[in-house]
Design a protein around this motif. Structure first.
Motif, short mmCIF file in Angstrom:
data_model
loop_
_atom_site.label_atom_id
_atom_site.label_comp_id
_atom_site.label_asym_id
_atom_site.label_seq_id
_atom_site.Cartn_x
_atom_site.Cartn_y
_atom_site.Cartn_z
N ARG A 93 30.68 67.33 16.76
CA ARG A 93 31.96 66.63 16.68
C ARG A 93 31.89 65.70 15.48
NH1 ARG A 93 34.28 61.61 20.02
NH2 ARG A 93 32.08 61.02 19.94
N VAL A 94 32.95 65.70 14.68
CA VAL A 94 33.10 64.72 13.61
C VAL A 94 34.14 63.70 14.06
CG1 VAL A 94 34.10 64.33 11.33
CG2 VAL A 94 32.36 66.08 11.63
N LEU A 95 33.80 62.43 13.92
CA LEU A 95 34.73 61.35 14.20
C LEU A 95 35.10 60.73 12.86
CD1 LEU A 95 36.07 60.07 16.64
CD2 LEU A 95 34.15 58.49 16.82
N LEU A 96 36.35 60.94 12.46
CA LEU A 96 36.80 60.55 11.14
C LEU A 96 37.55 59.23 11.20
CD1 LEU A 96 36.91 61.59 8.19
CD2 LEU A 96 39.05 62.72 8.78
N ALA A 97 37.06 58.25 10.46
CA ALA A 97 37.73 56.95 10.39
C ALA A 97 38.93 57.06 9.45
CB ALA A 97 36.77 55.88 9.88
N GLU A 98 40.11 56.83 10.00
CA GLU A 98 41.32 56.90 9.19
C GLU A 98 41.91 55.51 9.02
OE1 GLU A 98 44.15 59.69 10.77
OE2 GLU A 98 43.28 61.29 9.54
N SER A 135 41.29 44.22 8.08
CA SER A 135 40.68 44.05 9.40
C SER A 135 40.72 45.35 10.18
CB SER A 135 41.41 42.95 10.19
OG SER A 135 41.20 41.69 9.60
N ASP A 136 41.84 46.05 10.11
CA ASP A 136 41.97 47.32 10.82
C ASP A 136 40.99 48.35 10.28
OD1 ASP A 136 43.94 46.21 12.36
OD2 ASP A 136 45.61 47.18 11.30
N GLN A 137 40.83 48.36 8.96
CA GLN A 137 39.86 49.29 8.36
C GLN A 137 38.45 48.99 8.86
OE1 GLN A 137 39.99 49.83 4.07
NE2 GLN A 137 37.77 50.02 3.98
N ARG A 138 38.09 47.72 8.85
CA ARG A 138 36.76 47.33 9.30
C ARG A 138 36.53 47.72 10.76
NH1 ARG A 138 35.15 41.10 8.86
NH2 ARG A 138 34.60 41.67 6.72
N GLY A 173 29.91 60.50 12.27
CA GLY A 173 31.02 59.67 11.83
C GLY A 173 31.17 59.76 10.33
N ILE A 174 32.40 59.81 9.87
CA ILE A 174 32.67 59.85 8.43
C ILE A 174 33.70 58.78 8.12
CG2 ILE A 174 33.56 61.21 6.50
CD1 ILE A 174 32.66 63.72 7.88
N ALA A 175 33.40 57.96 7.12
CA ALA A 175 34.31 56.90 6.70
C ALA A 175 34.40 56.88 5.19
CB ALA A 175 33.84 55.54 7.22
N ARG A 201 41.86 55.59 14.45
CA ARG A 201 42.43 54.52 13.62
C ARG A 201 42.75 53.33 14.50
NH1 ARG A 201 47.66 55.34 9.78
NH2 ARG A 201 46.10 56.55 8.65
N VAL A 202 42.33 52.14 14.06
CA VAL A 202 42.71 50.88 14.72
C VAL A 202 43.89 50.31 13.94
CG1 VAL A 202 41.98 48.54 15.26
CG2 VAL A 202 40.37 50.44 15.54
#
Length: 304
Positions: free
Chosen positions: A105-110, A217-220, A265-267, A293-294
């Motif tokens: 599974r890849v969890l992609l930070a958007e 902040s959301d990105q972090r 995880g990929i960011a 995404r947060v």
């Protein structure tokens, strides 16, 4: 997938003496055409190798390959050579990557792209800056040094990034000090600076919090959430305050990184590198990509 993994050696041609060819596809005698999206990963460990195709006709070269069957069809990877010594190297590289085949599974930070000077919030900041300066206040800009937005707002202000910098500010008239929080500054960091400012300048004035930008902040928090849920974190761009494997190209990924990584995880935001990493990982077993995404939403509070 594991039960369908098969090692095979095929006769081929079109390979120059001493050459190693990491194939982008090949034909299995039973399974048919095999796609090889992980080819850039295998190539990275082979100096002088080329990525390409070889003919299906038999010849004096050998293709050392692996294939497996999943819901997407037949996938695999392989290396062809006509040199016996190079064939040993090819077998070793194929075996190394075959050992990390698994469902992943890849969890992609958007997150949103970096703040730009054209953002509507920046125009509002300029308006506030003119307002504060117009009433004779010294304006403290709470911002990240080097950030593009901060650079457009810094003129006529006193930029502060950390709480310990507050004590180096001039001795302003305590009745005439205002602050601005620049887009691109994580609000949690800005709050610590603001607390230090209020200690030194109790009569401090500034923006309403509804005007603050939460994008950084959301990105972090997005990346932190992805990192916490991952066995391996790949950083494909500048990301806040996190340790991970920093990539500048897909070929830097190593098989030992993936040996126990069920969730990767990929960011780094949308980019060609992120796309290349996803393509390569899709060649190392069935791959599911989930996006996280947060997001912080500001709603004005109506007093009743």
């Amino acid at each position: 997938m594991k039960r369908s993994v098969e090692r095979i050696r095929l006769s081929t041609c079109g390979v120059a003496p001493g050459e190693l060819v990491v194939v982008t596809e090949f034909t299995h005698p039973v399974r048919g055409r095999v796609r090889c999206p992980a080819a850039p990963l295998l190539k990275s460990g082979l100096d002088g190798a080329r990525v390409g195709t070889v003919p299906d006709e038999p010849g004096d070269a050998v293709l050392s390959a692996v294939s497996y069957v999943d819901s997407e069809g037949v996938t695999g990877f392989g290396i062809a050579t006509s040199d016996p010594a190079a064939a040993i190297i090819a077998d070793e590289v194929v075996s190394r990557w075959a050992a990390v085949l698994r469902t992943r599974r890849v969890l992609l930070a958007e997150f949103e792209p970096a703040c730009q000077a054209t953002c509507p919030l920046v125009d509002r900041m300029r308006s506030r800056l003119r307002e504060f300066a117009g009433r004779g206040d010294a304006v403290v800009l709470i911002a990240k040094r080097g950030h593009a937005v901060a650079a457009t707002l810094a003129r006529g202000t006193h930029l502060v990034e950390r709480p310990d910098e507050v004590r180096t500010l001039p001795a302003f008239d305590p009745e005439r000090v205002s602050f601005l929080v620049a887009p691109g500054m994580p609000i949690e960091d800005a709050a610590r600076v603001l607390a230090a400012l209020r200690v030194r300048f109790p009569r401090l004035r500034g923006q309403h919090p509804d005007e603050w930008c939460y994008a950084a902040s959301d990105q972090r928090e997005t990346v932190r959430s992805v990192a916490a849920a991952s066995d391996l974190l790949l950083l494909c761009g500048p990301v806040h305050d996190l340790r991970g494997r920093i990539l500048t190209e897909v070929g830097e990924i190593r098989p030992d990184w993936l040996a126990t990584a069920a969730t990767v995880g990929i960011a780094g935001g949308p980019s060609e590198l992120v796309d290349a990493v996803l393509r390569a990982l899709s060649g190392l077993g069935p791959l599911s990509v989930a996006r996280r995404r947060v997001s912080t939403e500001i709603r004005a509070f109506a007093v009743r």
